[in-house]
Structures are given as structure tokens and as C-alpha cells.
Design an enzyme around this catalytic site. Structure first.
Site, PDB file in Angstrom:
ATOM      1  N   LYS A   1      26.423  44.401  41.423  1.00 51.05           N
ATOM      2  CA  LYS A   1      27.628  44.910  40.747  1.00 51.05           C
ATOM      3  C   LYS A   1      27.245  45.656  39.464  1.00 51.05           C
ATOM      4  O   LYS A   1      27.783  46.726  39.169  1.00 51.05           O
ATOM      5  CB  LYS A   1      28.602  43.752  40.468  1.00 51.05           C
TER       6      LYS A   1
ATOM      7  N   ASP B   1      39.294  41.361  40.422  1.00 52.17           N
ATOM      8  CA  ASP B   1      39.052  40.670  41.695  1.00 52.17           C
ATOM      9  C   ASP B   1      40.368  40.412  42.430  1.00 52.17           C
ATOM     10  O   ASP B   1      40.351  40.030  43.601  1.00 52.17           O
ATOM     11  CB  ASP B   1      38.362  39.317  41.433  1.00 52.17           C
TER      12      ASP B   1
ATOM     13  N   GLN C   1      32.267  35.111  38.730  1.00 53.60           N
ATOM     14  CA  GLN C   1      31.600  35.007  40.027  1.00 53.60           C
ATOM     15  C   GLN C   1      31.783  33.605  40.592  1.00 53.60           C
ATOM     16  O   GLN C   1      31.546  32.607  39.913  1.00 53.60           O
ATOM     17  CB  GLN C   1      30.108  35.364  39.883  1.00 53.60           C
TER      18      GLN C   1
HETATM   19  N1  GUN Z   1      32.052  35.105  45.492  1.00 54.61           N
HETATM   20  C1  GUN Z   1      32.018  35.596  46.737  1.00 54.61           C
HETATM   21  N2  GUN Z   1      32.737  36.736  46.829  1.00 54.61           N
HETATM   22  C2  GUN Z   1      33.236  36.965  45.595  1.00 54.61           C
HETATM   23  C3  GUN Z   1      34.054  37.992  45.065  1.00 54.61           C
HETATM   24  O1  GUN Z   1      34.480  38.938  45.747  1.00 54.61           O
HETATM   25  N3  GUN Z   1      34.357  37.879  43.747  1.00 54.61           N
HETATM   26  C4  GUN Z   1      33.910  36.843  42.977  1.00 54.61           C
HETATM   27  N4  GUN Z   1      34.276  36.818  41.706  1.00 54.61           N
HETATM   28  N5  GUN Z   1      33.157  35.875  43.449  1.00 54.61           N
HETATM   29  C5  GUN Z   1      32.817  35.937  44.756  1.00 54.61           C
END
Ligand code: GUN
Length: 303
Positions: free
Chosen positions: A53, A120, A97
Site C-alpha cells: 500500500k 476502507d 490493518q
Molecule cells: N486485512 C485484510 N484485508 C484488509 C483490508 O482490505 N483492509 C484492512 N484494513 N485490513 C485488511
């Protein structure tokens, strides 16, 4: 028959190309979109996702910062960081995350993110807007899956879609998006008896259960679109999805690989959500400056 490969990495590159002029327009107004990621603990998969990211932010010209916390961090410390990021004018999007260490209340933490910065799309407000059919910030993986289907010209309206997985991050929001696009949707999970009876009738199969090779070729209708959201590391270190790729590609009409399928689309949608959030926040602060009789953006900084 060999399926058409759904090249998520290639589609993601096109997404970045369409975002570039929007990012440039923001920068002309003195706004550099910024994403902050909160990472607690040392889960290797989470660290790898965050690296991807951050790399994507840099490549697209976005500011990014990672708040890296130890696995035993106090919940108050996480909430304090989010409070600071909520107030920061350099940060337009915040993600936490997941999964978080077990002693932390994930819901309390995620719901403390300002709705406008919830890139998100996990806040109850943004999920509620999705339920209502007026989505604002939509969870990135489901959005990426729909984008991939649209990009490949795969019809959704009137088709039968089977989603395997019921997570709040993927399965549930994806089912809502498919419903809002007029699909007939069946949601299975890893405990559904004989998943093949459902997938065998589907035009679109989306596997998001986190079980390697859960979906075999004999479970797929010939010509179906098969989207693999799973990312599983086998004991030998190999990365595989939830679909038996080699078997399924001989029967499916379209198939997404792992890696290189949905993963890059998730990241591209996160960047897209961050740019949208920055645009909305910039428009709102321009409005409030106008209401206060302050100089508009394009005059600030000139003599
Ligand atoms: N863990 C697995 N997929 C995601 C996601 O799309 N966003 C976040 N914040 N954590 C994750």
C-alpha cells in the site's frame, strides 16, 4: 476451453492512469492526498500488505505514513493515534490493518476513524450507506472485484452470483454490491454443505473463504466467471488462492489468478478511495473558506 485471464495488475495500472489527472488537479490546489496506515503487531502478511500500500501511494504521488505499534500496545495508544490522524490536514484517509492483536477491540478502534477518512469503508456509516444503496466509501476488495467484472464486460444484472465467504471485509459488502447491481446472490461459507451444488449453478463464482483449493474444477459451470479473492500461503511458502487454478481455468470462461488478480485491485481501490476522500475534504474546506470570506484556493500563495 481455456478461460480468459482477469489480469488485476493490468487493470490496476489503468485505474492509476485515470487517477493521475485527479491527483494532479488536487496538487495544483496545494493538496497532496495522504493515507495513514495503523499497523499493530508483527503479522507478516499484514506487514507485506502495508508495504504494498505504501509503495502504491509513492508510485501514485500520494503522501503516506505508517504508525507501527508493538503487538502489546494499549488500546488507548491506538485510539490516541487515530484521534491525531482524524485531525491532521495532511491525512485524507486512515486504515487500520486487520487483524488486530486479540486484546484490542477492533470495532471500537475502526469506528473511531472519521467517516470522511474511512477509506476502507468499514465504518457503520459507510457500510449502512452500502446497505441502503447509496454507497460513499466502499470496502476496497469488493469494489475491486466489481471493477474487474465490469472491465472484462462480464454482465452482473440478472446473473446468478455465488459468494463463498461471509466476512465483513469481503463477503458481506460484496454480496450487497452484487445485489445492488441486480444479481441473484447466494452467500456460502466454508461450512456450507456441498458448496458445489451452489457454485455449479452460478454465472459468477467469487471465492473469499481463505481455504486453499476449496473450489475445484468440477464445482464450476462451464463458461462461468471465477474470481479468486483468497490469498493462502502453503507450508512450502507458495502463494495460492481458494480456487484450484489449473483445473478451473480449463472450464471457466474467465478466471483471476493469485497472485496478480484481486490483490492489486484492492490496493488500486484504496488509492482511488483516498483520492476521492481528498477531493471531498478539499471541496469542503474551500466551501468553509468561502463562507468565512477567505481567499479561494487559486489565490492563496500569490503576492
Ligand atoms: N486485512 C485484510 N484485508 C484488509 C483490508 O482490505 N483492509 C484492512 N484494513 N485490513 C485488511
Amino acid at each position: 476451453m481455456s478461460a480468459i485471464l482477469l489480469d488485476g495488475a493490468g487493470v490496476a495500472r489503468q485505474v492509476y492512469a485515470t487517477l493521475a489527472p485527479r491527483i494532479a488537479a488536487l496538487q495544483r490546489r496545494g493538496v497532496r492526498p495522504g493515507l495513514a496506515a495503523v499497523l499493530a503487531g508483527d503479522d507478516p502478511a499484514s506487514r507485506s500488505y502495508i508495504r504494498n500500500k505504501v509503495r502504491a501511494c509513492a508510485a501514485a504521488g500520494l503522501h503516506s505514513e505508517v504508525r507501527d505499534l508493538p503487538a502489546d500496545c494499549a488500546e488507548g495508544a491506538v485510539l490516541g493515534i487515530i484521534d491525531e490522524l482524524n485531525r491532521s490536514s495532511n491525512i485524507h484517509g486512515i486504515i487500520v490493518q486487520l487483524p488486530l492483536p486479540r486484546h484490542l477491540n477492533g470495532n471500537r478502534i475502526v469506528q473511531s476513524i472519521r467517516i470522511e477518512k474511512d477509506v476502507d469503508g468499514f465504518s457503520w456509516h459507510n457500510l449502512g450507506a452500502l446497505v441502503e444503496g447509496h454507497p460513499a466509501l466502499v470496502p476496497c476488495t469488493p469494489l475491486g472485484v466489481i471493477f474487474m467484472l465490469d472491465h472484462a464486460g462480464i454482465a452482473i444484472e440478472g446473473r446468478h452470483a455465488v459468494v463463498i465467504g461471509r466476512s465483513n471485509i469481503v463477503g458481506k459488502p460484496l454480496a450487497l454490491l452484487l445485489i445492488s447491481r441486480g444479481a441473484t446472490v447466494t452467500v456460502c461459507n466454508s461450512r456450507t454443505p456441498d458448496i458445489g451444488t451452489h457454485t455449479g449453478m452460478a454465472d459468477i463464482v467469487i471465492a473469499a473463504a481463505g481455504r486453499p483449493r476449496l473450489v475445484r474444477a468440477d464445482m464450476i459451470r462451464e463458461g462461468a466467471a471465477v474470481i479468486d479473492v483468497g490469498i493462502n500461503r502453503l507450508p512450502g511458502g507458495k502463494l495460492v488462492g481458494d480456487v484450484d487454478f489449473e483445473g478451473a481455468r480449463a472450464r471457466a470462461g474467465w478466471i483471476s489468478p493469485v497472485p496478480g488478480g484481486v490483490g492489486p485491485m484492492t490496493v488500486a481501490m484504496l488509492i482511488s478511495n483516498t483520492v476521492s476522500a481528498a477531493e471531498r475534504q478539499a471541496a469542503r474546506s474551500a466551501d468553509s473558506r468561502r463562507e468565512n470570506g477567505d481567499a479561494p484556493d487559486d489565490l492563496t500563495g500569490t503576492a
